[in-house]
Write an enzyme that holds these catalytic residues in place. Structure first.
Site, short mmCIF file in Angstrom:
data_model
loop_
_atom_site.label_atom_id
_atom_site.label_comp_id
_atom_site.label_asym_id
_atom_site.label_seq_id
_atom_site.Cartn_x
_atom_site.Cartn_y
_atom_site.Cartn_z
N ASP A 105 0.83 -1.20 0.00
CA ASP A 105 0.00 0.00 0.00
C ASP A 105 0.87 1.24 0.00
O ASP A 105 2.07 1.19 0.25
CB ASP A 105 -0.97 -0.02 1.18
CG ASP A 105 -0.27 -0.20 2.52
OD1 ASP A 105 0.54 0.67 2.87
OD2 ASP A 105 -0.53 -1.21 3.21
N GLU A 156 22.42 -20.62 -18.69
CA GLU A 156 21.58 -19.73 -17.89
C GLU A 156 22.42 -18.73 -17.09
O GLU A 156 22.02 -17.58 -16.89
CB GLU A 156 20.68 -20.57 -16.96
CG GLU A 156 19.59 -21.28 -17.75
CD GLU A 156 18.78 -22.29 -16.94
OE1 GLU A 156 17.63 -22.55 -17.32
OE2 GLU A 156 19.30 -22.82 -15.93
#
Ligand code: DGJ
Length: 729
Positions: free
Chosen positions: A533, A613
């Site tokens: 928030d 990777e």
């Protein structure tokens, strides 16, 4: 001047592109006359048509005028129990047991700068823009309660804020049973409501519903803003798209219980309200005492949702996030949680760090399990003492070793929690929320510390200070892993005050910790996005967006998050496959592309990935640095919804020099249709080279004509496409 006052009763708040207007009528009722595209300060109260409406009564001041009813008027502070039967914003209980609350305009003042709210976050003035404040005082008709309505205006940012202060200026105590922060009454037109809903590990998916006579309501009574409903909502005209239509955002600057509702009344007016949830809320205001309700950030766009999001991104990034890391580049981190969970020792951690450092990662974050007796999630919370046995030495030694590798060092805490199996609990069982005579509810086998108590906060501050000052710690992940219930404070506050005082306590601890360690980068977390928030951004400029690290699920989680919150706030990591939450395997490259739309990092053991990777990690980190300005401060455009066969978004820098488009295929099809994309946000009159084909076209052509991929990528494959502006001559 962004605030215009005419005739001492008409208040027009002007931003660059929007206007908000209020008018204190002849009966001193503060009417809401307008919020939307910019107007020129004329009194729009005349748009409000009164009428004799059956069963909508008339206040005494109407003196026989049957067309004047509070039940039909658009208002700034709807009172309760005095004839407005719609959703109210404020409820009082007086000493005689009566519950009327009838607020009328008394006075106003205009103040330079933005306003602060004691003990709570709020937008602040920065070097670039200062807000202006209008304070309107409303007096209750038959008591000594005064409400001060705070309106802040950030003209350039197209933002208006509202907050409420209730003061008891009388002798008698008064109970405040409800105190919402904001009311928006829309007199005309139909509206749709967008909310951001979900669950743990699947937060903030978008829901859109027409607003009608059936009340639409979201909220949280979990003691935190919650995974289930984000404290932010958008009302928009039907059919509003990313680029077209009127939309209004309401974003609550608060991390505790909240409510938002929208409903159409009998005559078609739509009322939307937002604030602290009235459930288990009751404050007793004695003589001279005041209550402050949190801020709501309002913003309007007349040009669709993308513009609205840009306005929120800017204001939150520049006027809510604070500290060094508001502006300083965030380090690329690696977190050991999904790599080891609780099963680590010094050797494992150093192996992860070493590999990561070699690939260009800039910080190791040591997650849960380094303290007390904590080898699973059933014990140890509260015992913030380093487990040197498990770490094979002190935290200082570990931190120094990490620093010697050229990396920063971060540490996990969950300050607000306590395990029953902990020394802290054995010593202070009353510090946890539990009701005498009842067994408390456990969640993740833990209880919640009563943060409204000063001694609890002092203990935590002392413990955290001790650890942070002894070891070289650059970052703290501040976690919070359960909802609150069994509210009862052994510290003396009544149950109706505790939820709110608990959150104020959390803010207090955060503030004091940051005062002591201003260099710290804080990452908020509540089982991922359970407390994502605006208020938490005041303390932590980034928040772990979700415990779900599956790149495909992240598309919709990050999509929903993007309506209000800037990409710089969104903690996003590349993790291992099969993904630990969903079991899905997505290519490493795609995981990187999705995580790049956030505060970037890794959460796996890079010793266990292939050489190829590892090369991709280097490439991803190079991309992170190359595109940092674009992704962290550029304008973010949603180019598609995440539910289709592809999901795409773009970042465009402020000067419109570069645009970076990311595209992820979410499904595969036989005989696939071609993929066509239109870019957004380019300068129409400038030439741009597309990295995919090398073609140079005008921004206008790329935006209107778009591009078709020469092949259709397979399932879960992704692509970064850069549009580079050519020199302007
Ligand atoms: C929940 C967080 O979201 C995870 O990232 C991790 O920190 C765990 N808690 C640790 O308990």
């Amino acid at each position: 001047m962004a605030i215009k006052v005419s005739g001492e009763r008409l208040f027009t708040l002007q931003t660059k592109d929007s206007s908000y207007q209020m008018y204190a009528d002849e009966k001193d009722v503060l009417l809401h006359t307008y919020y939307g595209r910019r107007i020129d300060g004329e009194n729009l109260a005349e748009l409000i048509v009164r009428g004799d409406v059956g069963f909508s009564g008339n206040p005494p001041q109407a003196q026989g005028d049957r067309s004047y009813s509070l039940d039909c008027l658009p208002q700034e502070l709807p009172s309760s129990g005095v004839g407005d039967y719609r959703e109210d914003c404020i409820r009082l209980r007086h000493a005689d047991g009566s519950t009327a609350a009838d607020f009328r305009f008394e006075s106003y003042e205009v103040l330079p700068g933005s306003y602060r709210i004691p003990g709570m976050p709020a937008l602040y003035d920065n070097e670039k823009e200062k807000g202006e404040t209008l304070v309107i005082s409303m007096r209750e008709a038959a008591s000594s309660i005064v409400v001060r309505l705070y309106y802040g205006v950030f003209e350039e940012e197209n933002v208006i804020t509202r907050a409420v202060r209730v003061e008891n200026r009388g002798k008698e105590p008064v109970y405040l049973d409800k105190c919402l922060s904001c009311c928006l009454d829309y007199s005309f037109g139909e509206l749709e409501l967008m909310t951001f809903v979900g669950r743990h590990a699947m937060e903030r998916t978008v829901e859109r519903n027409p607003v009608g006579h059936t009340k639409l309501e979201i909220g949280s009574i979990r003691g935190a803003s919650s995974h289930q409903y984000n404290p932010a909502a958008i009302l928009c005209s039907p059919g509003t798209t990313e680029d077209w239509g009127d939309c209004w955002g309401m974003c609550l600057v608060y991390s505790g219980n909240f409510i938002f509702s929208a409903q159409q009344d009998q005559r078609g007016l739509i009322r939307a309200v937002m604030g602290i949830h009235p459930t288990q809320f009751c404050f007793c205001l004695k003589e001279g005492e005041a209550f402050d309700a949190p801020q709501v950030i309002l913003s309007h766009s007349g040009q669709g949702l993308a513009r609205l999001s840009h306005q929120y991104h800017r204001i939150l990034r520049e006027h809510m996030c604070r500290g060094k890391y508001r502006d300083v580049k965030r380090p690329v981190l690696i977190n050991n949680w999904e790599a080891t969970y609780f099963d680590f020792d010094q050797e494992k951690l150093l192996a992860i760090a070493e590999k990561a450092a070699g690939l260009g990662i800039e910080m190791l974050v040591l997650d849960d399990g380094w303290f007390g007796k904590r080898n699973d999630d059933n014990s140890g919370l509260g015992d913030w003492f380093v487990n040197e046995k498990k770490l094979g030495g002190s935290l200082q030694q570990l931190g120094e070793k990490i620093h010697q590798m050229g990396m920063k060092f971060g540490l996990w805490f969950e300050p607000e929690m306590i395990s029953e199996d902990s020394d802290l609990y054995r010593e202070h069982p009353d510090w946890a929320f539990q009701i005498p005579g009842r067994q408390p509810n456990r969640s993740r086998n833990q209880l919640v510390l009563d943060m409204s108590r000063q001694e609890v906060r002092e203990y935590l501050l002392e413990r955290m200070t001790n650890i942070l000052s002894k070891a070289p710690i650059d970052y703290v992940k501040w976690d919070m892993n359960r909802s609150v219930c069994d509210i009862y404070s052994h510290g003396g506050y009544s149950a109706g005050e505790v939820y709110h005082r608990h959150i104020l306590g959390v803010y207090d601890l955060l503030e004091r910790l940051l005062e002591r360690f201003p260099h710290l980068l804080l990452e908020g977390c509540s089982g991922g996005g359970g407390r994502f928030d605006a208020a938490m951004l005041y303390y932590s400029p980034q928040i772990w967006c979700s415990d779900n690290t599956d790149a495909v699920n992240r598309l919709s989680i990050q999509y929903g998050t993007s309506f209000f919150y800037p990409v710089s706030a969104v903690g996003s990591h590349v993790s291992a496959v099969p993904n630990h939450q969903t079991g899905r395997s997505v290519p490493f490259r795609t995981r990187g592309h999705v995580a790049l739309a956030g505060s970037f990092g890794y959460e796996l053991d890079l010793n266990r990935v292939t050489q190829e990777e590892q090369e991709q990690v280097k490439e991803q980190i190079a991309q992170f640095h190359e595109y940092y300005e674009l992704t962290h401060t550029g304008s973010y455009y949603r180019l598609s919804e995440p539910a289709g066969r592809l999901c795409a978004w773009a970042f465009v820098d402020e000067r419109k020099d570069r645009a970076l488009v990311t595209l992820v295929m979410t499904s595969a099809e036989g005989n696939p249709a071609p993929v066509h994309l239109k870019v957004k946000g380019l300068d129409p009159d400038r030439q741009y080279r597309c990295s995919l084909s090398g073609a140079v076209r005008s921004g206008r052509t790329w935006m209107n004509g778009g591009l078709t991929l020469p092949w259709t990528p397979g399932e879960y494959e992704s692509l970064l496409i850069l549009f580079e502006g050519m020199e302007v001559r």
